[in-house]
Motif scaffolding. Structure first.
Motif, PDB file in Angstrom:
ATOM      1  N   PRO A 302       0.828  -1.210   0.000  1.00  0.00           N
ATOM      2  CA  PRO A 302       0.000   0.000   0.000  1.00  0.00           C
ATOM      3  C   PRO A 302       0.864   1.262   0.000  1.00  0.00           C
ATOM      4  O   PRO A 302       1.956   1.288   0.572  1.00  0.00           O
ATOM      5  N   ALA A 303       0.358   2.303  -0.648  1.00  0.00           N
ATOM      6  CA  ALA A 303       1.117   3.553  -0.734  1.00  0.00           C
ATOM      7  C   ALA A 303       1.462   4.105   0.635  1.00  0.00           C
ATOM      8  O   ALA A 303       2.540   4.660   0.842  1.00  0.00           O
ATOM      9  N   ALA A 304       0.530   3.960   1.586  1.00  0.00           N
ATOM     10  CA  ALA A 304       0.770   4.530   2.922  1.00  0.00           C
ATOM     11  C   ALA A 304       1.964   3.905   3.616  1.00  0.00           C
ATOM     12  O   ALA A 304       2.541   4.505   4.531  1.00  0.00           O
ATOM     13  N   ALA A 305       2.351   2.698   3.210  1.00  0.00           N
ATOM     14  CA  ALA A 305       3.471   2.024   3.860  1.00  0.00           C
ATOM     15  C   ALA A 305       4.802   2.323   3.191  1.00  0.00           C
ATOM     16  O   ALA A 305       5.843   1.862   3.649  1.00  0.00           O
ATOM     17  N   GLN A 306       4.793   3.113   2.112  1.00  0.00           N
ATOM     18  CA  GLN A 306       6.016   3.392   1.375  1.00  0.00           C
ATOM     19  C   GLN A 306       6.538   4.777   1.748  1.00  0.00           C
ATOM     20  O   GLN A 306       5.789   5.738   1.802  1.00  0.00           O
ATOM     21  N   ARG A 307       7.823   4.849   2.007  1.00  0.00           N
ATOM     22  CA  ARG A 307       8.435   6.099   2.442  1.00  0.00           C
ATOM     23  C   ARG A 307       9.684   6.373   1.630  1.00  0.00           C
ATOM     24  O   ARG A 307      10.410   5.452   1.250  1.00  0.00           O
ATOM     25  N   GLY A 308       9.953   7.644   1.390  1.00  0.00           N
ATOM     26  CA  GLY A 308      11.173   8.046   0.706  1.00  0.00           C
ATOM     27  C   GLY A 308      12.370   8.003   1.636  1.00  0.00           C
ATOM     28  O   GLY A 308      12.247   7.828   2.851  1.00  0.00           O
ATOM     29  N   SER A 309      13.542   8.212   1.070  1.00  0.00           N
ATOM     30  CA  SER A 309      14.774   8.113   1.850  1.00  0.00           C
ATOM     31  C   SER A 309      14.833   9.153   2.960  1.00  0.00           C
ATOM     32  O   SER A 309      15.332   8.885   4.056  1.00  0.00           O
ATOM     33  N   ALA A 310      14.298  10.361   2.707  1.00  0.00           N
ATOM     34  CA  ALA A 310      14.334  11.404   3.738  1.00  0.00           C
ATOM     35  C   ALA A 310      13.496  11.005   4.941  1.00  0.00           C
ATOM     36  O   ALA A 310      13.887  11.220   6.095  1.00  0.00           O
ATOM     37  N   ALA A 311      12.317  10.399   4.678  1.00  0.00           N
ATOM     38  CA  ALA A 311      11.464   9.960   5.781  1.00  0.00           C
ATOM     39  C   ALA A 311      12.062   8.748   6.479  1.00  0.00           C
ATOM     40  O   ALA A 311      12.028   8.650   7.712  1.00  0.00           O
ATOM     41  N   LEU A 312      12.608   7.819   5.727  1.00  0.00           N
ATOM     42  CA  LEU A 312      13.189   6.620   6.333  1.00  0.00           C
ATOM     43  C   LEU A 312      14.333   6.968   7.274  1.00  0.00           C
ATOM     44  O   LEU A 312      14.529   6.315   8.298  1.00  0.00           O
ATOM     45  N   ALA A 313      15.091   8.005   6.930  1.00  0.00           N
ATOM     46  CA  ALA A 313      16.234   8.388   7.754  1.00  0.00           C
ATOM     47  C   ALA A 313      15.807   8.899   9.124  1.00  0.00           C
ATOM     48  O   ALA A 313      16.620   8.917  10.057  1.00  0.00           O
ATOM     49  N   LYS A 314      14.533   9.302   9.272  1.00  0.00           N
ATOM     50  CA  LYS A 314      14.062   9.855  10.540  1.00  0.00           C
ATOM     51  C   LYS A 314      13.375   8.820  11.418  1.00  0.00           C
ATOM     52  O   LYS A 314      12.906   9.140  12.505  1.00  0.00           O
ATOM     53  N   ARG A 315      13.315   7.574  10.954  1.00  0.00           N
ATOM     54  CA  ARG A 315      12.701   6.535  11.762  1.00  0.00           C
ATOM     55  C   ARG A 315      13.550   6.237  13.003  1.00  0.00           C
ATOM     56  O   ARG A 315      14.757   6.381  12.987  1.00  0.00           O
ATOM     57  N   ARG A 316      12.873   5.799  14.060  1.00  0.00           N
ATOM     58  CA  ARG A 316      13.527   5.600  15.351  1.00  0.00           C
ATOM     59  C   ARG A 316      13.795   4.125  15.624  1.00  0.00           C
ATOM     60  O   ARG A 316      13.070   3.247  15.154  1.00  0.00           O
ATOM     61  N   GLU A 317      14.796   3.874  16.434  1.00  0.00           N
ATOM     62  CA  GLU A 317      15.127   2.519  16.846  1.00  0.00           C
ATOM     63  C   GLU A 317      14.015   1.955  17.733  1.00  0.00           C
ATOM     64  O   GLU A 317      13.355   2.678  18.471  1.00  0.00           O
ATOM     65  N   GLY A 318      13.836   0.642  17.653  1.00  0.00           N
ATOM     66  CA  GLY A 318      12.898  -0.031  18.536  1.00  0.00           C
ATOM     67  C   GLY A 318      11.488  -0.120  18.023  1.00  0.00           C
ATOM     68  O   GLY A 318      10.601  -0.637  18.714  1.00  0.00           O
ATOM     69  N   ILE A 319      11.215   0.392  16.801  1.00  0.00           N
ATOM     70  CA  ILE A 319       9.869   0.351  16.220  1.00  0.00           C
ATOM     71  C   ILE A 319       9.936  -0.401  14.896  1.00  0.00           C
ATOM     72  O   ILE A 319      10.709  -0.044  14.007  1.00  0.00           O
TER      73      ILE A 319
END
Length: 753
Positions: A302-319
């Protein structure tokens, strides 16, 4: 071009003809009735035979309930972006989140110039559109308290005030055909909105490729950009050409556009009611079904589950972001998402959660809890985000945001109940109840969420007359830590019902409450300012006056300490739950005798105007420290509280009257035990350690408990605080915690061990 995985939506593209002005509105209503998702209108302000599109949008919004409305596309040169941004936000707020912004750089320049707007070259038009998008988005960012200053080539703002923010994340779709405009879609927009009739063979694929390349270069995932398409055609028994034939042909051809060209939204350009009806009732459902089956077989993400590199870089550990259920992924908000700045903070406390989940149903709340249990980060549960303690946000963890549970419904007339969603605000509740001559005691600010107050206590401005908010709760819908969706009341799950009224944050996620309202017409609301140079004496005199007052009187006192040559002052907020103005005058005169009167205003008005709704897009403010206690009389505590005020450790001090009807219940009748004290004292400062030292020195020995929402002391380091919070009820609450949350899933709000 691959399928981007967008949920399919369908709409109508209507002509704003002025010759029969009600016809486009009727067609918008028909669009809604047949199950379509959006109604859009052409925008040609220079066309004398057309209605003004913006006026038409607002009129159509008032006569529909569900569909999204947008210009297709709005003419930017004739609509200044600063005004357009405010207009869109207003439409979104008024319509309940049903606005979208279709925007174009401008065409038909002779006609535009004839209306007094200078002609722009194609390059200037794209630059102006780029600046306009930035201006609009900045103005919507009401969480940013700094004035907006821009120095663009076409649009300049010097100290503009931001806001209002839209209710939701309003998408911006661009009508675009040329390469530079397509690249702008990829870098700045949320959607591409061309018309099929303007495209040549291969233009969709080439346009998508240009958009995708620009998006990826900007760190975005191509799926972040919805692909919309204006289409036209007709129905006939046999095929007469592309989109000109029986419904089965339309289904086949639109399905192919979705799966091979990435189109996620089809907008039918037609004013034919029969074609609109067939499109909504026959074609759209069949296309959804066909695309859904093909995606299932291919395992399309699904589109909602896809993220660009800028968004992926801001993801946090443990999730485990990739493990998020599809039902939650569509509305989840991550760091880097456009909606994140408006959802990360609370009213006073700044936060930086790693993921905000926004469930829409109790079943989705259960899914969210199951997901949260598998993560290695803290969990916060938020109803309105106003809680002074700030425990419904965090840093790096999960926040379960209940804003979608915001319905308020009056059930019955002779013995009414109010069913309020946990994500509604008390201002919204009051506004709904006022026409019925009803009210619920609910704090002192309309922006507070229903769920937090209705499970903690609820010391409000009608409290002495009607008791705590929890005293009137008659039933609760709750999702437990194990994912059970339960109804709790005196008859069903009575132990759980008992615990939810006072310690609710420990036992489950409340999604709605049934509350018994009180019949009341207008109230008298007084705002009084007194000289508090004799702070302790003023507190003693005010406290004695409140205790002696009839129950109709509820008064709160805000103490501003002396500083920088300014004397200490006390501000009284008082509600008198009666229309007896003579009684009100007598009681207000007695309150005024507490100290030298500096100013006074009083009004007779509906309770809804006392607790007006507030903005839920909070901007935080750091990490305020708060301590609280309750006392039976102010005599002994007044000197100590005055010394707290004079210590410099607190910048906001408040005393709330909480006697009267709140004493009608015994300490064990609800989990909230404080049923004999007349006043709730609290102080807020910038440094927890400093405030703790002063508070523990001055107030220990005077207080008889604490109030959960007004205390940020470290419970883990101070187990005595649990005893102060829950008193005689703590052993029973420990038993309930073992039964309903043995793994301490709900550990964010005064967790009971």
């Amino acid at each position: 071009m691959p399928d981007y995985g967008h949920d399919l939506t369908f709409g109508a593209f209507l002509t704003p003809q002025a010759s029969d002005p009600q016809r486009p509105v009727a067609l918008a209503r028909l669009t809604e009735q047949v199950g379509l998702d959006l109604a859009t209108f052409q925008d040609h302000p220079y066309q004398p035979s057309f209605l003004d599109t913006w006026t038409l949008l607002t009129w159509a919004a008032a006569q529909t309930e569900r569909i999204t409305l947008a210009g297709n596309v709005l003419n930017l040169p004739l609509r200044p972006p600063a005004v357009l941004g405010k207009s869109l936000a207003s439409l979104d707020l008024l319509s309940g989140g049903r606005a979208a912004l279709g925007l174009g750089a401008g065409a038909f320049w002779d006609a535009i110039e004839a209306l007094g707007t200078p002609r722009r070259t194609p390059g200037e038009a794209v630059t102006a559109l780029t600046e306009a998008i930035e201006v609009i988005r900045e103005l919507w960012d009401s969480a940013n308290t700094r004035s907006l200053r821009t120095d663009g080539e076409h649009y300049r703002l010097s100290g503009a005030k931001r806001g209002p923010a839209p209710r939701g994340d309003v998408p911006i779709w661009l009508g675009a055909y040329k390469p530079r405009m397509l690249r702008l879609v990829g870098t700045h927009a949320d959607g591409w909105l061309p018309s099929l009739s303007y495209l040549q063979e291969g233009d969709l694929a080439r346009g998508n490729a240009t958009i995708d390349a620009a998006a990826e270069k900007a760190g975005r995932h191509p799926a972040e950009i919805r692909r919309l398409l204006n289409i036209a055609g007709s129905l006939s028994p046999t095929s007469q050409g592309y989109l000109n034939g029986p419904p089965e042909q339309w289904v086949e051809e639109l399905t192919a556009l979705a799966l091979t060209e990435g189109i996620g939204t089809f907008i039918l350009a037609s004013d034919d009611p029969e074609l609109i009806q067939a499109f909504g009732e026959q074609i759209a459902p069949a296309v959804r079904d066909a695309v859904g089956k093909e995606r299932a077989s291919l395992g399309t993400t699904p589109a909602a589950a896809q993220r660009g590199s800028a968004a992926l870089a801001k993801r946090r550990e443990g999730i485990d972001y990739d493990g998020l259920p599809d039902a939650l992924a569509a509305s989840a908000v991550e760091p880097g998402d456009r909606a994140y700045p408006g959802m990360q903070h609370n009213y006073l406390r700044s936060g930086a959660p790693g993921l905000v989940l926004v469930p829409r149903t109790p079943a989705e709340v259960a899914q969210a809890l199951a997901f949260a249990r598998e993560q290695e980060v803290p969990l916060g549960v938020r109803s309105g985000g106003h809680g002074i303690s700030g425990r419904s946000t965090n840093d790096g963890g999960l926040v379960l945001d209940l804003r979608e549970f915001r319905s308020v419904e009056v059930l019955g007339q002779d013995a009414p109940l109010v069913r309020a969603g946990a994500g509604a605000t008390w201002g919204q509740v009051a506004e709904t109840l006022t026409p019925h001559g009803l009210a619920i005691s609910s704090g002192d600010y309309g922006g507070v969420g229903v769920g937090g107050l209705a499970t903690t206590g609820g010391v409000g401005l009608l409290g002495r007359a009607f008791g705590l908010t929890i005293d009137k709760v008659r039933a609760v819908e709750v999702v437990t830590a194990s994912g059970e969706i339960l109804h709790a009341s005196p008859q069903e799950n009575p132990d759980l019902f008992w615990g939810l009224r006072g310690a609710g944050g420990n036992l489950g996620v409340v999604t709605s409450v049934d509350i018994e309202p009180m019949r009341i017409e207008d109230v008298v609301f007084s705002q009084m300012t007194l000289d508090a140079s004799d702070t302790a004496g003023l507190l003693q005199r005010w406290g004695a006056s409140v205790e002696a007052a009839p129950r109709e009187i509820t008064s709160f006192l805000i103490l501003s300490p002396a500083r920088r040559g300014q004397p200490a002052v006390a501000q009284l907020m008082t509600v008198i739950a009666t229309q007896d103005t003579e009684l009100a005058v007598r009681q207000l005169e007695r309150l005024a005798d507490a100290g030298p009167l500096l100013g006074h205003q009083a009004y007779q008005l509906p309770y809804a105007q006392v607790v007006q709704a507030g903005d839920r897009n909070h901007s935080g403010g750091g990490s305020p420290a708060v301590r609280s206690t309750l006392v039976t009389h102010l005599d002994g505590a007044a000197d100590s509280f005055a010394r707290v005020a004079g210590s410099g450790s607190a910048y906001f001090l408040q005393i709330r009257a909480t006697g009267g009807a709140s004493h009608d219940l015994s300490p064990t009748e609800t989990a909230y035990p404080h049923r004999s004290q007349n006043f709730l004292l609290s102080a807020m400062g910038a440094n927890q350690q400093r405030l703790d030292e002063v508070w523990d020195t001055e107030m220990v020995g005077h207080g008889e408990g604490l109030y959960l929402s007004f205390d940020t002391a470290d419970v883990a380091a101070r187990p005595d605080l649990l005893e102060a919070a829950f008193g005689v009820n703590l052993p029973r609450l420990r038993d309930l915690k073992r039964r309903w949350d043995p793994d301490n899933v709900f550990s964010g709000n005064f967790p009971i061990t």
